[in-house]
Each structure stands twice: as C-alpha cells, then as structure tokens.
Design an enzyme around this catalytic site. Structure first.
Site, PDB file in Angstrom:
ATOM      1  N   CYS A  21       6.076   6.487   4.165  1.00  0.00           N
ATOM      2  CA  CYS A  21       4.857   5.728   3.824  1.00  0.00           C
ATOM      3  C   CYS A  21       4.229   6.219   2.528  1.00  0.00           C
ATOM      4  CB  CYS A  21       3.819   5.843   4.942  1.00  0.00           C
ATOM      5  SG  CYS A  21       4.368   5.097   6.474  1.00  0.00           S
ATOM      6  N   HIS A  43       0.844  -1.196   0.000  1.00  0.00           N
ATOM      7  CA  HIS A  43       0.000   0.000   0.000  1.00  0.00           C
ATOM      8  C   HIS A  43       0.881   1.248   0.000  1.00  0.00           C
ATOM      9  CE1 HIS A  43      -0.425   1.368   4.510  1.00  0.00           C
ATOM     10  NE2 HIS A  43       0.789   0.971   4.258  1.00  0.00           N
ATOM     11  N   ASP A  89      -5.382 -10.296   0.160  1.00  0.00           N
ATOM     12  CA  ASP A  89      -4.111 -11.013   0.338  1.00  0.00           C
ATOM     13  C   ASP A  89      -3.264 -10.986  -0.926  1.00  0.00           C
ATOM     14  OD1 ASP A  89      -2.223 -12.566   1.741  1.00  0.00           O
ATOM     15  OD2 ASP A  89      -2.975 -14.380   0.772  1.00  0.00           O
ATOM     16  N   HIS A  90      -1.995 -10.618  -0.759  1.00  0.00           N
ATOM     17  CA  HIS A  90      -1.060 -10.476  -1.879  1.00  0.00           C
ATOM     18  C   HIS A  90      -1.565  -9.464  -2.900  1.00  0.00           C
ATOM     19  CE1 HIS A  90       0.764 -14.036  -0.095  1.00  0.00           C
ATOM     20  NE2 HIS A  90       1.824 -13.847  -0.860  1.00  0.00           N
ATOM     21  N   HIS A 137       5.004   0.254  -0.418  1.00  0.00           N
ATOM     22  CA  HIS A 137       5.729  -0.610   0.516  1.00  0.00           C
ATOM     23  C   HIS A 137       4.697  -1.631   0.994  1.00  0.00           C
ATOM     24  CE1 HIS A 137       3.863   2.413   3.081  1.00  0.00           C
ATOM     25  NE2 HIS A 137       3.897   1.521   4.061  1.00  0.00           N
ATOM     26  N   HIS A 158       3.148  -4.788   4.132  1.00  0.00           N
ATOM     27  CA  HIS A 158       3.053  -5.303   5.503  1.00  0.00           C
ATOM     28  C   HIS A 158       2.495  -6.716   5.517  1.00  0.00           C
ATOM     29  CE1 HIS A 158       3.745  -1.310   7.165  1.00  0.00           C
ATOM     30  NE2 HIS A 158       2.833  -0.828   6.360  1.00  0.00           N
ATOM     31  N   GLU A 174      -0.948  -3.897  11.745  1.00  0.00           N
ATOM     32  CA  GLU A 174      -0.216  -3.569  10.529  1.00  0.00           C
ATOM     33  C   GLU A 174       1.232  -4.042  10.641  1.00  0.00           C
ATOM     34  OE1 GLU A 174      -0.514   0.273   7.977  1.00  0.00           O
ATOM     35  OE2 GLU A 174       1.058   0.621   9.447  1.00  0.00           O
TER      36      GLU A 174
END
Lengths: 136, 136
Positions: A33, A14, A79-80, A39, A41, A125
């Site tokens: 960020c 994100h 996810d991913h 980047h 998480h 996060e």
C-alpha cells in the site's frame, strides 16, 4: 426515529505513507500500500441520516437533495482523483479509509441543514474492507 | 464432445490514467475526461477467467482449479496488484491501460500458461458497472 441511507460511488488513487518515516519503515508498516507510484480503489459510500419524518412530506429529508449535497461536497472532490495530492480536506492527513470516512463526515456535517442529523458514514474500500464512523 | 466451462475469480487493485501521449492535456481531457487526471485514479479490478473443455476421464476436471488459481496469481495478481499500471508495469508502458487493453494483456499472459486444447476467455470488471470480455 428513522434512518435513511444514500449510496454513492467514486474511485481514486492513493498511497499509505507517513512522510515522517523512512521508505523502509513505510514499507514495513504499509507493505505494498506504500507503493510510491500509487494504487487505487472503487469506493462505495453509504451516508446515513436519522430523524423523524416531516408530517407534511413524510420525508426525513429530500433524498434527492441529500444526493446533491454528497455529490457537490464529496464526490466531485474525490472521484477520479489522487486522494493524497488532489483532495483539499485530506491535505496533511494519512489517506487511510478511516481518515477518509472522518473527512467525509466533516464535509457533510458542514453542509447539511441543522435539522438533519448525520448518523453514519460507511465506506467500503474494497468489497471486503469497510469502515464506519458515527461522529465520535 | 461434452464441454464444460469452469471459472476462477481473482481480484487486484491498481492506479492508472487513460492518456494518449501523442495528444496534449486539453485533447486528452476532451476525450477521456476525468480518467485522464495526471495524478492518476484507481480501481478494484475483478477478474473472471473462463476455461472451457471436456472433463478429463480420469480426474473429472476440465482443469485443476488450484493450478488455475496459482497461474492467475503469478501472471496477473503479482504483476498488477497495488501497482500503477502506467508506471510500474512493462505491459502498459506504452499501451493505454483501458479495461479493453488490460483484458487483452491478461488473456495473452494466461494463454501462454494454459493447455492449448482448452478455450480461454477473460472478463474484467473495472467497476461493478463496467466490464469487458476478451475474446469477444
């Protein structure tokens, strides 16, 4: 009243970025960020429901079914994925952990049976940062 | 010859994509699945650096942990934290950023800065459940 929690995981890319602001202002407010190349998480998601156990089953709700609903309505969508680009329920929103928790609440609220009360979405996060949302 | 292992833990988060540019999108998806998402995904990486040697008779240290911490931050955290490994780093411009390759790259970066008389090993957690060590 019993509280039941199911833990799921996902990971995603994100970026914190307000399209109404300049690059400089985004960097001032969001720091690294705001990296335009994203980047990411590993997120840990705790979904807590509440209610009284069913007298016939002893269950608040079938936790296997709860897990399936979380996977179908949330995990498969995030996810991913790139939260800013790939996730329908985050379109037009800032992809903060706060907004992600609210979005997950709304996704689940729609698909849980009316007899099941959602209590809390707790979303990590990083191992050191998490938010909680109780629906209001 | 009494050797002691000392460990330093650091963390960073980053976006990446597992992708072989010699293959088309279909083959990348067949081999790497959702990890090949063209919009990237991301992780909280946890790095554990292991340094082995004999404690110095004057200081009692295998290595000053403060110095080790500064080296890891300079060489690894500043280079990779909140970055897109594929796009923002020269190390992975043409090297697939799998956990294996990231650990090998980190080892070489740290090896150049740590006394050659000390043994070095890195363990990199990509998620809580997936981690690699180099050298094996």
């Amino acid at each position: 009243m019993v509280y039941l929690t199911r833990l799921e995981h996902f990971n995603a890319a994100h970026r914190l970025f307000n399209p109404g602001w300049s690059k400089e202002q985004n960097e001032t407010v969001f720091g690294k960020c705001a990296n335009e190349n994203w980047h990411g998480h590993n997120y840990d998601l705790y979904v807590t429901i509440k209610g009284d156990p069913d007298p016939d089953t002893g269950f608040l709700f079938d936790v296997k079914r709860l897990s399936e609903i979380i996977k179908e309505q949330v995990i498969e969508k995030v996810d991913h994925k790139n939260l800013n680009l790939d996730v329908d329920f985050l379109q037009g929103k800032m992809c903060s952990t706060e907004n992600l928790a609210i979005g997950i609440w709304q996704q689940l609220q729609e698909h849980l049976p009316p007899s099941v009360a959602l209590h809390c979405i707790k979303l990590y996060e990083t191992p050191r940062i998490y938010v909680e949302y109780f629906g209001s | 010859m009494k050797k002691v292992a000392v460990f330093r833990k650091e963390h960073f988060n980053a976006a990446h994509r597992i992708f072989n540019p010699a293959w088309d999108d279909k083959k990348n998806f067949e081999v790497f699945g959702k990890c090949s998402n063209p919009h990237y995904h991301g992780h909280n990486y946890e790095l554990i650096v292991k340094v082995v040697g004999e404690p110095d008779p004057e200081t009692g240290y295998v290595m000053d942990m403060k110095v080790l911490s500064v080296i890891v931050r300079e060489e690894v955290v500043e280079r990779f934290d909140h970055k897109n490994l594929n796009l923002d780093t020269k190390e992975f411009g043409s090297l697939n950023p799998t956990a294996e390759h990231i650990a090998m790259v980190i080892y070489e970066l740290l090896r150049a800065r740590i006394d050659q008389r000390l043994d070095l090993q890195v363990r990199l957690h990509e998620t809580e459940r997936n981690f690699v060590e180099y050298p094996a």
